[in-house]
Design a protein around this motif. Structure first.
Motif, PDB file in Angstrom:
ATOM      1  N   SER A  50       0.828  -1.210   0.000  1.00  0.00           N
ATOM      2  CA  SER A  50       0.000   0.000   0.000  1.00  0.00           C
ATOM      3  C   SER A  50       0.858   1.255   0.000  1.00  0.00           C
ATOM      4  O   SER A  50       0.567   2.215  -0.723  1.00  0.00           O
ATOM      5  CB  SER A  50      -0.924  -0.010   1.227  1.00  0.00           C
ATOM      6  N   TRP A  51       1.901   1.256   0.821  1.00  0.00           N
ATOM      7  CA  TRP A  51       2.792   2.419   0.834  1.00  0.00           C
ATOM      8  C   TRP A  51       3.456   2.607  -0.525  1.00  0.00           C
ATOM      9  O   TRP A  51       3.639   3.728  -0.993  1.00  0.00           O
ATOM     10  CB  TRP A  51       3.842   2.277   1.934  1.00  0.00           C
ATOM     11  N   GLY A  52       3.796   1.486  -1.164  1.00  0.00           N
ATOM     12  CA  GLY A  52       4.369   1.575  -2.498  1.00  0.00           C
ATOM     13  C   GLY A  52       3.383   2.178  -3.487  1.00  0.00           C
ATOM     14  O   GLY A  52       3.756   3.005  -4.329  1.00  0.00           O
ATOM     15  N   ALA A  53       2.104   1.781  -3.376  1.00  0.00           N
ATOM     16  CA  ALA A  53       1.074   2.311  -4.272  1.00  0.00           C
ATOM     17  C   ALA A  53       0.836   3.799  -4.040  1.00  0.00           C
ATOM     18  O   ALA A  53       0.550   4.547  -4.978  1.00  0.00           O
ATOM     19  CB  ALA A  53      -0.229   1.535  -4.071  1.00  0.00           C
ATOM     20  N   ILE A  54       0.962   4.230  -2.784  1.00  0.00           N
ATOM     21  CA  ILE A  54       0.755   5.644  -2.454  1.00  0.00           C
ATOM     22  C   ILE A  54       1.915   6.496  -2.966  1.00  0.00           C
ATOM     23  O   ILE A  54       1.727   7.600  -3.485  1.00  0.00           O
ATOM     24  CB  ILE A  54       0.601   5.812  -0.929  1.00  0.00           C
ATOM     25  N   ILE A  55       3.129   5.986  -2.853  1.00  0.00           N
ATOM     26  CA  ILE A  55       4.317   6.751  -3.237  1.00  0.00           C
ATOM     27  C   ILE A  55       4.603   6.670  -4.733  1.00  0.00           C
ATOM     28  O   ILE A  55       5.201   7.583  -5.312  1.00  0.00           O
ATOM     29  CB  ILE A  55       5.536   6.256  -2.427  1.00  0.00           C
ATOM     30  N   ALA A  56       4.146   5.609  -5.405  1.00  0.00           N
ATOM     31  CA  ALA A  56       4.438   5.380  -6.819  1.00  0.00           C
ATOM     32  C   ALA A  56       4.131   6.574  -7.728  1.00  0.00           C
ATOM     33  O   ALA A  56       4.939   6.893  -8.616  1.00  0.00           O
ATOM     34  CB  ALA A  56       3.696   4.138  -7.318  1.00  0.00           C
ATOM     35  N   PRO A  57       2.989   7.265  -7.555  1.00  0.00           N
ATOM     36  CA  PRO A  57       2.705   8.392  -8.453  1.00  0.00           C
ATOM     37  C   PRO A  57       3.766   9.481  -8.429  1.00  0.00           C
ATOM     38  O   PRO A  57       4.006  10.147  -9.438  1.00  0.00           O
ATOM     39  CB  PRO A  57       1.362   8.928  -7.920  1.00  0.00           C
ATOM     40  N   VAL A 201       0.888  18.416  -7.031  1.00  0.00           N
ATOM     41  CA  VAL A 201       0.760  17.185  -6.249  1.00  0.00           C
ATOM     42  C   VAL A 201      -0.631  16.586  -6.408  1.00  0.00           C
ATOM     43  O   VAL A 201      -0.804  15.369  -6.491  1.00  0.00           O
ATOM     44  CB  VAL A 201       1.056  17.450  -4.758  1.00  0.00           C
ATOM     45  N   GLY A 202      -1.639  17.429  -6.471  1.00  0.00           N
ATOM     46  CA  GLY A 202      -3.004  16.951  -6.622  1.00  0.00           C
ATOM     47  C   GLY A 202      -3.195  16.146  -7.896  1.00  0.00           C
ATOM     48  O   GLY A 202      -3.916  15.154  -7.923  1.00  0.00           O
ATOM     49  N   GLU A 203      -2.527  16.565  -8.971  1.00  0.00           N
ATOM     50  CA  GLU A 203      -2.631  15.836 -10.231  1.00  0.00           C
ATOM     51  C   GLU A 203      -1.942  14.482 -10.127  1.00  0.00           C
ATOM     52  O   GLU A 203      -2.410  13.489 -10.670  1.00  0.00           O
ATOM     53  CB  GLU A 203      -2.015  16.652 -11.363  1.00  0.00           C
ATOM     54  N   LEU A 204      -0.777  14.445  -9.456  1.00  0.00           N
ATOM     55  CA  LEU A 204      -0.035  13.196  -9.319  1.00  0.00           C
ATOM     56  C   LEU A 204      -0.846  12.148  -8.576  1.00  0.00           C
ATOM     57  O   LEU A 204      -0.826  10.966  -8.911  1.00  0.00           O
ATOM     58  CB  LEU A 204       1.289  13.436  -8.572  1.00  0.00           C
ATOM     59  N   ALA A 334     -15.307  10.000 -15.758  1.00  0.00           N
ATOM     60  CA  ALA A 334     -14.302  11.050 -15.612  1.00  0.00           C
ATOM     61  C   ALA A 334     -14.317  12.053 -16.761  1.00  0.00           C
ATOM     62  O   ALA A 334     -14.114  13.247 -16.558  1.00  0.00           O
ATOM     63  CB  ALA A 334     -12.913  10.425 -15.488  1.00  0.00           C
ATOM     64  N   GLY A 335     -14.538  11.586 -17.979  1.00  0.00           N
ATOM     65  CA  GLY A 335     -14.416  12.475 -19.120  1.00  0.00           C
ATOM     66  C   GLY A 335     -12.953  12.693 -19.463  1.00  0.00           C
ATOM     67  O   GLY A 335     -12.051  12.281 -18.729  1.00  0.00           O
ATOM     68  N   ASP A 336     -12.681  13.342 -20.577  1.00  0.00           N
ATOM     69  CA  ASP A 336     -11.301  13.508 -21.046  1.00  0.00           C
ATOM     70  C   ASP A 336     -10.419  14.253 -20.054  1.00  0.00           C
ATOM     71  O   ASP A 336      -9.237  13.954 -19.905  1.00  0.00           O
ATOM     72  CB  ASP A 336     -11.300  14.257 -22.387  1.00  0.00           C
ATOM     73  N   ARG A 337     -10.976  15.214 -19.362  1.00  0.00           N
ATOM     74  CA  ARG A 337     -10.164  16.063 -18.492  1.00  0.00           C
ATOM     75  C   ARG A 337      -9.598  15.309 -17.298  1.00  0.00           C
ATOM     76  O   ARG A 337      -8.488  15.574 -16.862  1.00  0.00           O
ATOM     77  CB  ARG A 337     -10.999  17.258 -18.009  1.00  0.00           C
ATOM     78  N   TYR A 338     -10.379  14.385 -16.740  1.00  0.00           N
ATOM     79  CA  TYR A 338      -9.971  13.743 -15.495  1.00  0.00           C
ATOM     80  C   TYR A 338      -9.666  12.251 -15.625  1.00  0.00           C
ATOM     81  O   TYR A 338      -9.574  11.543 -14.626  1.00  0.00           O
ATOM     82  CB  TYR A 338     -11.068  13.918 -14.428  1.00  0.00           C
ATOM     83  N   LYS A 339      -9.519  11.741 -16.855  1.00  0.00           N
ATOM     84  CA  LYS A 339      -9.334  10.306 -17.032  1.00  0.00           C
ATOM     85  C   LYS A 339      -8.155   9.767 -16.219  1.00  0.00           C
ATOM     86  O   LYS A 339      -8.289   8.834 -15.436  1.00  0.00           O
ATOM     87  CB  LYS A 339      -9.152   9.971 -18.516  1.00  0.00           C
ATOM     88  N   GLY A 344      -5.922   7.418 -11.118  1.00  0.00           N
ATOM     89  CA  GLY A 344      -4.951   7.559 -10.026  1.00  0.00           C
ATOM     90  C   GLY A 344      -5.639   7.626  -8.676  1.00  0.00           C
ATOM     91  O   GLY A 344      -5.157   7.056  -7.687  1.00  0.00           O
ATOM     92  N   LEU A 345      -6.778   8.295  -8.631  1.00  0.00           N
ATOM     93  CA  LEU A 345      -7.532   8.423  -7.385  1.00  0.00           C
ATOM     94  C   LEU A 345      -8.066   7.061  -6.932  1.00  0.00           C
ATOM     95  O   LEU A 345      -7.988   6.717  -5.749  1.00  0.00           O
ATOM     96  CB  LEU A 345      -8.703   9.394  -7.586  1.00  0.00           C
ATOM     97  N   ILE A 346      -8.593   6.266  -7.871  1.00  0.00           N
ATOM     98  CA  ILE A 346      -9.112   4.941  -7.531  1.00  0.00           C
ATOM     99  C   ILE A 346      -7.986   4.019  -7.064  1.00  0.00           C
ATOM    100  O   ILE A 346      -8.141   3.255  -6.106  1.00  0.00           O
ATOM    101  CB  ILE A 346      -9.864   4.329  -8.737  1.00  0.00           C
ATOM    102  N   THR A 347      -6.843   4.094  -7.723  1.00  0.00           N
ATOM    103  CA  THR A 347      -5.689   3.281  -7.312  1.00  0.00           C
ATOM    104  C   THR A 347      -5.234   3.655  -5.915  1.00  0.00           C
ATOM    105  O   THR A 347      -4.940   2.790  -5.076  1.00  0.00           O
ATOM    106  CB  THR A 347      -4.523   3.458  -8.305  1.00  0.00           C
ATOM    107  N   LEU A 348      -5.185   4.961  -5.645  1.00  0.00           N
ATOM    108  CA  LEU A 348      -4.792   5.436  -4.319  1.00  0.00           C
ATOM    109  C   LEU A 348      -5.790   4.971  -3.261  1.00  0.00           C
ATOM    110  O   LEU A 348      -5.402   4.534  -2.171  1.00  0.00           O
ATOM    111  CB  LEU A 348      -4.713   6.966  -4.326  1.00  0.00           C
ATOM    112  N   ALA A 349      -7.083   5.014  -3.612  1.00  0.00           N
ATOM    113  CA  ALA A 349      -8.130   4.640  -2.656  1.00  0.00           C
ATOM    114  C   ALA A 349      -8.132   3.146  -2.358  1.00  0.00           C
ATOM    115  O   ALA A 349      -8.329   2.734  -1.218  1.00  0.00           O
ATOM    116  CB  ALA A 349      -9.500   5.067  -3.188  1.00  0.00           C
TER     117      ALA A 349
END
Length: 411
Positions: A50-57, A201-204, A334-339, A344-349
């Motif tokens: 999990s820590w790896g998944a959080i830091i990976a981005p 950072v928010g985008e990452l 998500a649409g094109d803007r947030y794909k 990334g958000l789902i992976t982090l969650a």
């Protein structure tokens, strides 16, 4: 794509997942038998994923996307991983083992995105070409499990007692070294981002996609995705140890049935989407988690061994029908803007927050129902079955799919 490039990408995928499958499946058994770890200590080790998944981005967004070729970073990370695997092979105590596995997972998790980047960079039509390359990753994981059980026999009862499971780290380390060196022969994948461009950072982390949570249905799915990762963590942390402890022959090889199932059910997702819609498809995935753990709770290594094998085979429905379906749903919302941000958000969650909570809960439950060297496995499996059933009911009642039936059934 020419045959040489196809071979290189396929071999890259094979080794990438062979490495993971060579040590992660038997990790719980290794920790309990070789390092005498408690449930909580095992949970701490598993949470490194999990820590790896959080830091990976951060590694991908700050380094790979901006400064260096992806294949070169892939090579460096796997060469470093080979060294860390050797240190894990030599470790004789959890306190010594933990720092190495933590650093390893922080370095390994970004490689999952890097191999995709290298592959996509060589494809004209990723939707049609990628699955033919990615399937070699699943084959690699399967071959790793079969090798441990049927070639080396490291997971047999006598070899587990003899401490032979530590050889899985040596096997993974050798494969990591091979992939590390081979990566420098992969097709060039230069950074995409413009140098000097400001990094948010928010985008990452995909945090700019939090706006999607204003949609009630997406918010319900998002919370459900985190919660369903709690029972998922029980499988990763305890399944291998459980099968070995109750006397199942060749447990690692038999767990490879789950990856075979995963590959097969992936092909059925478009059919389910078209015929039943997103909600029913994902509910089947949730229900499968509850059913599989009930099968584990009441199965045994004797006359009811078929229940255990059926539970393992359900992995394809458990994983594909929830996680892959969820990725498709997220992409459609998500649409094109947030794909990218939304994925990334789902992976982090899920792999980040959800699994982190899940491993902690799994370790606590295992310790609660452990007396000496004996574990009350029935309760250890019935509890996550209950959690999965509750998530199933909440999603069934709260999620309204009237507007979700037009989701494209493409993977």
């Amino acid at each position: 794509m020419n045959s040489s490039t196809r071979f290189k990408l396929s071999f890259m995928m094979f080794l990438e997942f062979f490495i993971w499958g060579a040590w992660f499946v038997t990790l719980g058994t290794f920790l309990a038998n070789n390092l005498k770890a408690t449930g909580s200590e095992s949970a701490t080790v598993f949470s490194t994923q999990s820590w790896g998944a959080i830091i990976a981005p951060f590694i991908i967004g700050l380094i790979a996307d901006r400064y260096f070729n992806a294949e070169k970073i892939l090579g460096i990370l796997h060469l470093a991983g080979a060294f860390l695997m050797y240190q894990m092979y030599q470790a004789t105590d959890v306190s010594v083992f933990y720092p190495y596995v933590l650093v390893y997972m922080i370095l390994y998790m970004p490689t999952l995105a890097l191999v995709n980047s290298v592959s996509f960079n060589q494809m004209k039509d990723p939707e049609k070409e990628f699955s033919n390359i990615r399937v070699f990753g699943t084959i690699g994981w399967i071959i790793a499990g079969l090798s441990i059980s049927f070639l080396f026999h490291w997971d047999s009862a006598e070899n587990i007692q003899a401490g032979m499971l530590k050889n899985t780290f040596l096997l993974a380390g050798i494969a990591s070294a091979v992939l590390g060196l081979f990566s420098f022969a992969l097709p060039a994948t230069p950074p995409k981002a413009v140098k000097g461009e400001k990094v948010k950072v928010g985008e990452l982390l995909g945090l700019d996609a939090l706006k999607l949570l204003k949609d009630k249905n997406f918010a319900i799915f998002f919370i459900s995705a985190i919660l369903i990762c709690i029972p998922l963590a029980f499988y990763y942390q305890n399944a291998g140890l459980f099968l070995a402890t109750i006397g199942v022959d060749n447990p690692t090889g038999k767990m490879a049935i789950g990856q075979i199932s995963e590959a097969a059910f992936l092909l059925l997702i478009p059919v389910f989407f078209k015929r039943y819609g997103f909600k029913k498809t994902i509910l089947v995935g949730m229900l499968a988690w509850a059913v599989r753990y009930v099968l584990f709770a009441y199965g045994n290594a004797g006359d009811l061994a078929f229940m255990l094998l059926l539970g393992i085979a359900l992995h394809g429905i458990c994983y594909d029908f929830f996680f892959v379906s969820g990725q498709i749903y997220t992409n459609s919302k998500a649409g094109d803007r947030y794909k990218s941000s939304a994925q990334g958000l789902i992976t982090l969650a899920t792999y980040g927050v959800g699994m982190l909570i899940g491993f902690e809960v799994a370790g606590m439950i295992t310790d609660t129902y452990k007396t000496g060297d004996s574990v009350q496995w029935q309760m250890v499996w019935l509890i996550p079955a209950g959690i999965a059933a509750v998530v199933f009911l909440l999603f069934a009642v709260l999620f309204n799919d009237k507007k979700e039936k037009e989701i494209p059934a493409t993977i």
